[in-house]
Design a protein around this motif. Structure first.
Motif, mmCIF file in Angstrom:
data_model
loop_
_atom_site.group_PDB
_atom_site.id
_atom_site.type_symbol
_atom_site.label_atom_id
_atom_site.label_comp_id
_atom_site.label_asym_id
_atom_site.label_seq_id
_atom_site.Cartn_x
_atom_site.Cartn_y
_atom_site.Cartn_z
ATOM 1 N N HIS A 72 -9.636 2.216 -2.077
ATOM 2 C CA HIS A 72 -8.177 2.119 -1.766
ATOM 3 C C HIS A 72 -7.783 3.615 -2.040
ATOM 4 C CE1 HIS A 72 -8.788 -2.364 -2.084
ATOM 5 N NE2 HIS A 72 -8.045 -2.124 -1.177
ATOM 6 N N ARG B 263 -6.706 7.591 -0.905
ATOM 7 C CA ARG B 263 -5.901 8.065 0.155
ATOM 8 C C ARG B 263 -6.815 8.185 1.339
ATOM 9 N NH1 ARG B 263 -1.109 12.402 0.866
ATOM 10 N NH2 ARG B 263 -1.539 12.965 2.953
ATOM 11 N N TYR C 3 -0.505 4.436 -1.961
ATOM 12 C CA TYR C 3 -0.902 5.653 -1.399
ATOM 13 C C TYR C 3 -0.118 6.798 -2.101
ATOM 14 C CZ TYR C 3 -1.693 8.356 2.926
ATOM 15 O OH TYR C 3 -1.882 9.472 3.637
ATOM 16 N N LEU D 163 -7.013 4.768 3.021
ATOM 17 C CA LEU D 163 -5.789 4.289 3.387
ATOM 18 C C LEU D 163 -5.071 4.919 4.596
ATOM 19 C CD1 LEU D 163 -4.029 3.854 -0.106
ATOM 20 C CD2 LEU D 163 -4.923 2.154 1.387
ATOM 21 N N ASN D 164 -5.779 6.146 5.097
ATOM 22 C CA ASN D 164 -4.947 6.916 6.314
ATOM 23 C C ASN D 164 -5.380 6.118 7.316
ATOM 24 O OD1 ASN D 164 -4.037 9.287 4.916
ATOM 25 N ND2 ASN D 164 -6.140 10.351 4.959
ATOM 26 N N PHE E 18 0.678 -1.078 -0.257
ATOM 27 C CA PHE E 18 -0.187 -0.017 -0.118
ATOM 28 C C PHE E 18 0.758 1.296 -0.225
ATOM 29 C CE2 PHE E 18 -3.337 -2.980 1.731
ATOM 30 C CZ PHE E 18 -4.117 -2.761 0.545
ATOM 31 N N GLU F 187 -2.239 7.611 -5.158
ATOM 32 C CA GLU F 187 -3.363 8.215 -4.909
ATOM 33 C C GLU F 187 -2.990 9.681 -4.212
ATOM 34 O OE1 GLU F 187 -6.400 7.353 -5.275
ATOM 35 O OE2 GLU F 187 -5.825 5.390 -5.944
ATOM 36 N N SER F 188 -1.940 9.947 -3.931
ATOM 37 C CA SER F 188 -1.467 11.351 -3.527
ATOM 38 C C SER F 188 -0.834 12.252 -4.504
ATOM 39 C CB SER F 188 -0.291 11.172 -2.330
ATOM 40 O OG SER F 188 -0.751 10.646 -1.285
#
Length: 407
Positions: A158, A160, A29, A163-164, A25, A32-33
């Motif tokens: 999935h 951000r 991550y 996933l936090n 991940f 996604e950022s």
């Protein structure tokens, strides 16, 4: 198993289990950022610059002090803070620093596991001993990966935001290592009468240098490419538990293989056992390049046991074979350093290729590098385990894969 053995098994379990959420991940991550694949590769490899200075220094200090507990405690706290900071970070530079710090802390803690096993193992049994302890790390990895899948499923994706939660909980495992550091078995070096002073620089045998070159190419190809496995899985349609457990087939097969790989290398030699892993890797990487759906990826991942399940235990033993109680920490730090440098070059190179030519071509480039590593290993790396018996398997290895030069 002794009390020290149980504590060391727990230590290796905790230091490995964190990869159950970091491996699949962290790349997703970062994607996604808003980071590109090239930026993800640079961030993934950012630990190398720090490792060039930090890993040899840590190895030298811990050897000179003949103590590793305080270093483990500090590194585990730094790792926890690095990954706990993820939800608050924006932009590639911020992630680059956090990943570099966390990766270096993890490198040191994993290297310490190899040193402590070398201290506790009987002469000529380092491979079996390390594998027996390290297998608990693979089991812990499986449990964490499954837990992550269960936790993320209700989050509905999935992205951000989903996933936090994982980066608010997962890094707390590092704090368990902090607590364990106090009880970690760290036997003192046995002083030998008239022993020479600790050398300022650990001697690296030519054979070990050649092995480290092979390890560099191996890491660049394997981990440079597999750094993007979770992104590739998502690209092929993988979702939910399948995505969170993309590394799971490899870890399960790793448990089965690692249980025997160390003992086999003790008996037959490191070289013939390592040859199985190096010969397999180019073909495994080519399977990814022609994958049509997520199940192909999971099938190729199941072969990971014959890669890391062998190299993960036997490489540690290979280095310990060529070290003594005074230099083991620094030589293991050299292995960690080579791994770190390859871990920087690999993702950066593969990210560059993936951005410009696509993920399938990236896997093909990695397969070529893996083939080069295999050729160098077969032709130039000698056996390190002088206690291995002269069995038919070892004789077959010598007949099929002659080496050049002496160790």
């Amino acid at each position: 198993m002794t009390r020290d053995g149980r504590l060391l098994s727990l230590y290796l379990a905790l230091t490995t289990s964190v990869n159950g959420f970091l491996q699949p991940f962290v790349p997703i991550y970062l994607l996604e950022s808003g980071l590109s694949k090239s930026q993800i590769g640079l961030v993934a490899g950012s630990g190398a610059a720090m490792a060039l200075v930090l890993q040899p220094l840590l190895g030298r200090l811990s050897d000179r002090m003949d103590s590793r507990r305080p270093f483990v405690a500090v590194m585990s706290v730094l790792a926890a803070l690095s990954y706990l900071s993820f939800p608050f970070l924006r932009g590639a530079p911020a992630f680059l620093f956090a990943v570099a710090l966390g990766a270096n802390a993890g490198m040191y803690m994993q290297g310490v596991g190899g040193v402590l096993v070398g201290r506790l193992a009987k002469k000529g049994q380092g491979g079996a001993t390390y594998a027996a302890y390290r297998v608990w790390g693979s089991i812990a990895y499986v449990l964490v990966a499954l837990a992550v899948g269960v936790i993320l499923k209700p989050q509905g994706g999935h992205g951000r935001a989903a996933l936090n939660l994982m980066f608010e909980i997962g890094p707390l495992i590092f704090l368990g290592i902090t607590a364990l550091a106090y009880w970690l078995p760290d036997p003192k070096r046995i002083e030998v009468q008239d022993e020479e002073p600790l050398p300022k620089k650990a001697l690296i045998h030519p054979n070990l240098k050649r092995f480290l070159a092979v390890d560099f190419l191996y890491i660049v190809s394997l981990y440079g490419a597999t750094n993007f496995i979770s992104i590739f899985m998502q690209h092929l349609g993988g979702r939910g538990l399948m995505l969170s457990c993309v590394f799971l087939p490899g870890v399960v097969s790793e448990v089965l293989v690692m249980k025997f790989s160390g003992a086999l290398s003790d008996r037959y030699g490191r070289r013939p056992v390592l040859a199985v892993s190096y010969l397999l890797l180019p073909f495994r990487l080519l399977i990814y390049s022609i994958a049509l759906n997520p199940w192909w990826v999971l099938g190729a991942q199941s072969l990971h046991g014959l890669n890391f399940g062998i190299v993960g235990a036997v490489a540690i033993a290979f280095v310990n074979d060529q070290a003594d109680s005074r230099t083991r920490g620094r030589l293991q730090a050299q292995l960690s350093l080579v791994t770190a440098c390859a871990g920087a070059v690999g993702p950066a190179l593969m990210g560059f290729v993936a951005d410009r030519f696509g993920l399938p071509i990236m896997f093909q480039v990695a397969a070529v590098l893996a083939f080069l590593a295999t050729v160098v290993f077969m032709l130039f790396v000698n056996e390190s385990n002088e206690h291995a018996k002269g069995t038919g398997v070892k004789l077959l290895d010598r007949a099929l894969f002659p080496v050049r030069g002496s160790a």
